[in-house]
Design a protein around this motif. Structure first.
Motif, PDB file in Angstrom:
ATOM      1  N   SER A  29       1.257  -0.855  -0.099  1.00 57.28           N
ATOM      2  CA  SER A  29       0.270  -0.025  -0.155  1.00 57.28           C
ATOM      3  C   SER A  29       0.330   1.407   0.282  1.00 57.28           C
ATOM      4  O   SER A  29       1.958   1.472   0.433  1.00 57.28           O
ATOM      5  N   CYS A  30       0.626   2.582  -0.492  1.00 54.49           N
ATOM      6  CA  CYS A  30       1.282   3.667  -0.251  1.00 54.49           C
ATOM      7  C   CYS A  30       0.307   4.872  -0.137  1.00 54.49           C
ATOM      8  O   CYS A  30      -1.300   4.672   0.118  1.00 54.49           O
ATOM      9  N   VAL A  31       0.470   6.165   0.266  1.00 53.72           N
ATOM     10  CA  VAL A  31      -0.199   6.772   0.660  1.00 53.72           C
ATOM     11  C   VAL A  31      -0.175   7.773  -0.598  1.00 53.72           C
ATOM     12  O   VAL A  31       1.001   8.082  -1.246  1.00 53.72           O
ATOM     13  N   SER A  32      -1.878   7.679  -1.167  1.00 55.82           N
ATOM     14  CA  SER A  32      -1.906   8.326  -2.466  1.00 55.82           C
ATOM     15  C   SER A  32      -2.207   9.704  -2.249  1.00 55.82           C
ATOM     16  O   SER A  32      -2.850   9.879  -1.240  1.00 55.82           O
ATOM     17  N   THR A  33      -1.538  10.526  -3.028  1.00 57.11           N
ATOM     18  CA  THR A  33      -2.061  11.546  -3.455  1.00 57.11           C
ATOM     19  C   THR A  33      -2.553  12.300  -4.742  1.00 57.11           C
ATOM     20  O   THR A  33      -2.758  11.027  -5.297  1.00 57.11           O
ATOM     21  N   THR A  34      -2.944  12.889  -5.072  1.00 55.29           N
ATOM     22  CA  THR A  34      -3.991  13.421  -6.153  1.00 55.29           C
ATOM     23  C   THR A  34      -3.068  14.540  -6.946  1.00 55.29           C
ATOM     24  O   THR A  34      -2.438  14.922  -6.852  1.00 55.29           O
ATOM     25  N   ILE A  35      -3.019  14.131  -8.480  1.00 55.66           N
ATOM     26  CA  ILE A  35      -2.401  14.493  -9.427  1.00 55.66           C
ATOM     27  C   ILE A  35      -3.474  14.788 -11.382  1.00 55.66           C
ATOM     28  O   ILE A  35      -4.069  13.913 -10.883  1.00 55.66           O
ATOM     29  N   LEU A  36      -3.631  15.626 -11.639  1.00 57.99           N
ATOM     30  CA  LEU A  36      -3.829  16.198 -13.135  1.00 57.99           C
ATOM     31  C   LEU A  36      -3.096  15.576 -14.313  1.00 57.99           C
ATOM     32  O   LEU A  36      -2.087  15.915 -14.066  1.00 57.99           O
ATOM     33  N   CYS A  37      -3.960  14.689 -14.808  1.00 58.34           N
ATOM     34  CA  CYS A  37      -3.393  13.975 -16.139  1.00 58.34           C
ATOM     35  C   CYS A  37      -3.676  14.885 -16.839  1.00 58.34           C
ATOM     36  O   CYS A  37      -5.086  15.341 -16.873  1.00 58.34           O
ATOM     37  N   GLY A  38      -2.923  14.362 -18.580  1.00 58.65           N
ATOM     38  CA  GLY A  38      -3.143  15.634 -19.188  1.00 58.65           C
ATOM     39  C   GLY A  38      -3.808  14.095 -20.346  1.00 58.65           C
ATOM     40  O   GLY A  38      -4.668  13.395 -19.794  1.00 58.65           O
ATOM     41  N   GLU A  39      -3.998  14.870 -21.329  1.00 57.92           N
ATOM     42  CA  GLU A  39      -5.260  15.267 -22.340  1.00 57.92           C
ATOM     43  C   GLU A  39      -5.154  13.212 -22.738  1.00 57.92           C
ATOM     44  O   GLU A  39      -6.215  12.614 -22.767  1.00 57.92           O
ATOM     45  N   GLU A  40      -4.263  12.662 -22.693  1.00 50.82           N
ATOM     46  CA  GLU A  40      -4.104  11.799 -23.679  1.00 50.82           C
ATOM     47  C   GLU A  40      -3.256  10.160 -22.576  1.00 50.82           C
ATOM     48  O   GLU A  40      -3.446   9.567 -22.840  1.00 50.82           O
ATOM     49  N   GLU A  41      -4.050  11.057 -21.181  1.00 51.55           N
ATOM     50  CA  GLU A  41      -3.101   9.920 -20.170  1.00 51.55           C
ATOM     51  C   GLU A  41      -4.761   9.292 -19.636  1.00 51.55           C
ATOM     52  O   GLU A  41      -6.084   9.847 -19.724  1.00 51.55           O
ATOM     53  N   GLU A  42      -4.481   7.975 -18.527  1.00 50.48           N
ATOM     54  CA  GLU A  42      -5.298   6.800 -18.169  1.00 50.48           C
ATOM     55  C   GLU A  42      -4.882   7.475 -16.992  1.00 50.48           C
ATOM     56  O   GLU A  42      -3.697   6.794 -16.563  1.00 50.48           O
ATOM     57  N   CYS A  43      -6.050   7.148 -16.166  1.00 45.46           N
ATOM     58  CA  CYS A  43      -5.415   6.739 -14.629  1.00 45.46           C
ATOM     59  C   CYS A  43      -5.066   4.890 -15.023  1.00 45.46           C
ATOM     60  O   CYS A  43      -5.507   4.254 -14.946  1.00 45.46           O
ATOM     61  N   TYR A  44      -4.151   5.144 -14.151  1.00 40.71           N
ATOM     62  CA  TYR A  44      -3.386   3.711 -13.969  1.00 40.71           C
ATOM     63  C   TYR A  44      -2.997   2.343 -12.280  1.00 40.71           C
ATOM     64  O   TYR A  44      -2.885   3.621 -11.108  1.00 40.71           O
ATOM     65  N   PHE A  45      -3.287   1.501 -12.444  1.00 39.79           N
ATOM     66  CA  PHE A  45      -2.884   0.578 -11.103  1.00 39.79           C
ATOM     67  C   PHE A  45      -1.603  -0.064 -11.920  1.00 39.79           C
ATOM     68  O   PHE A  45      -2.037  -0.873 -12.266  1.00 39.79           O
ATOM     69  N   GLY A  46      -0.195   0.165 -11.099  1.00 36.39           N
ATOM     70  CA  GLY A  46       0.521  -0.722 -11.356  1.00 36.39           C
ATOM     71  C   GLY A  46       1.119  -1.709 -10.457  1.00 36.39           C
ATOM     72  O   GLY A  46       1.066  -1.812  -9.490  1.00 36.39           O
ATOM     73  N   GLN A  47       1.198  -2.986 -11.060  1.00 32.44           N
ATOM     74  CA  GLN A  47       1.601  -3.752 -10.123  1.00 32.44           C
ATOM     75  C   GLN A  47       3.173  -4.801 -10.499  1.00 32.44           C
ATOM     76  O   GLN A  47       2.608  -4.831 -12.956  1.00 32.44           O
ATOM     77  N   GLY A  48       4.000  -4.752 -10.127  1.00 33.13           N
ATOM     78  CA  GLY A  48       4.898  -6.228 -10.642  1.00 33.13           C
ATOM     79  C   GLY A  48       5.204  -7.290  -9.760  1.00 33.13           C
ATOM     80  O   GLY A  48       5.258  -7.197  -8.379  1.00 33.13           O
ATOM     81  N   SER A  49       6.110  -7.995 -10.272  1.00 31.58           N
ATOM     82  CA  SER A  49       6.757  -8.852  -9.686  1.00 31.58           C
ATOM     83  C   SER A  49       7.867  -9.446  -9.772  1.00 31.58           C
ATOM     84  O   SER A  49       8.323  -9.374 -11.917  1.00 31.58           O
ATOM     85  N   ALA A  50       8.592 -10.419  -8.752  1.00 30.48           N
ATOM     86  CA  ALA A  50       9.819 -10.757  -9.445  1.00 30.48           C
ATOM     87  C   ALA A  50      10.017 -12.191  -8.909  1.00 30.48           C
ATOM     88  O   ALA A  50       9.574 -12.225  -7.618  1.00 30.48           O
ATOM     89  N   SER A  51      10.307 -12.981  -9.254  1.00 25.82           N
ATOM     90  CA  SER A  51      10.351 -14.558  -8.979  1.00 25.82           C
ATOM     91  C   SER A  51      11.310 -14.211  -8.030  1.00 25.82           C
ATOM     92  O   SER A  51      12.586 -13.728  -7.638  1.00 25.82           O
ATOM     93  N   GLY A  52      10.182 -15.225  -6.810  1.00 26.51           N
ATOM     94  CA  GLY A  52      10.859 -15.431  -4.939  1.00 26.51           C
ATOM     95  C   GLY A  52      10.788 -14.524  -4.314  1.00 26.51           C
ATOM     96  O   GLY A  52      11.109 -14.259  -3.130  1.00 26.51           O
ATOM     97  N   LEU A  53      10.511 -13.163  -5.414  1.00 27.81           N
ATOM     98  CA  LEU A  53      10.116 -12.009  -3.835  1.00 27.81           C
ATOM     99  C   LEU A  53       8.382 -11.165  -3.747  1.00 27.81           C
ATOM    100  O   LEU A  53       7.896 -12.021  -4.703  1.00 27.81           O
TER     101      LEU A  53
END
Length: 124
Positions: free
Chosen positions: A33-57
């Motif tokens: 989890s993280c402490v979020s702030t709000t930002i204004l996106c550009g015209e061609e941008e979308e909101c996203y949630f990113g998630q990553g993984s690494a083997s064994g971590l």
């Protein structure tokens, strides 16, 4: 209708034509989890949630704005000297990226809200 009400209605209608989108933003974190702030996106941008993984971590996450062409794409990123397989999952609407994507929720759009305010002002 008074000239003030008419002027306010015109201003609100013009505001509906300007498309702005706010998204939650937080830096990459491995805490889940993280402490979020709000930002204004550009015209061609979308909101996203990113998630990553690494083997064994554990997983890493972040959120923010991204160009639509990066939505759903897998990419390699390095965080704390480890390379992760990272996917950005986009969503539609203001502040829609408060967590991992789930079932789509419909939120009232800005033009609908403005139309409701305009009708209220006209009837007042």
């Amino acid at each position: 209708m008074s000239s003030f009400s008419l002027g306010l209605t015109v201003v609100l209608a013009c505001m509906a034509m300007v498309v702005t989108k706010y998204c939650y933003f937080c830096d990459i974190s491995n805490l889940g989890s993280c402490v979020s702030t709000t930002i204004l996106c550009g015209e061609e941008e979308e909101c996203y949630f990113g998630q990553g993984s690494a083997s064994g971590l554990g997983h890493i996450t972040n959120r923010g704005c991204v160009e639509g062409l990066y939505c759903g794409r897998e990419q390699s990123i390095t965080y704390m000297e480890t390379t992760y397989s990272f996917i950005t999952q986009c969503c539609e609407g203001n502040l829609c990226n408060d967590g991992p994507p789930g079932p789509k929720q419909v939120s009232p759009s800005l033009p609908i809200i403005i139309a409701g305010l305009s009708v209220t002002l006209l009837l007042a």
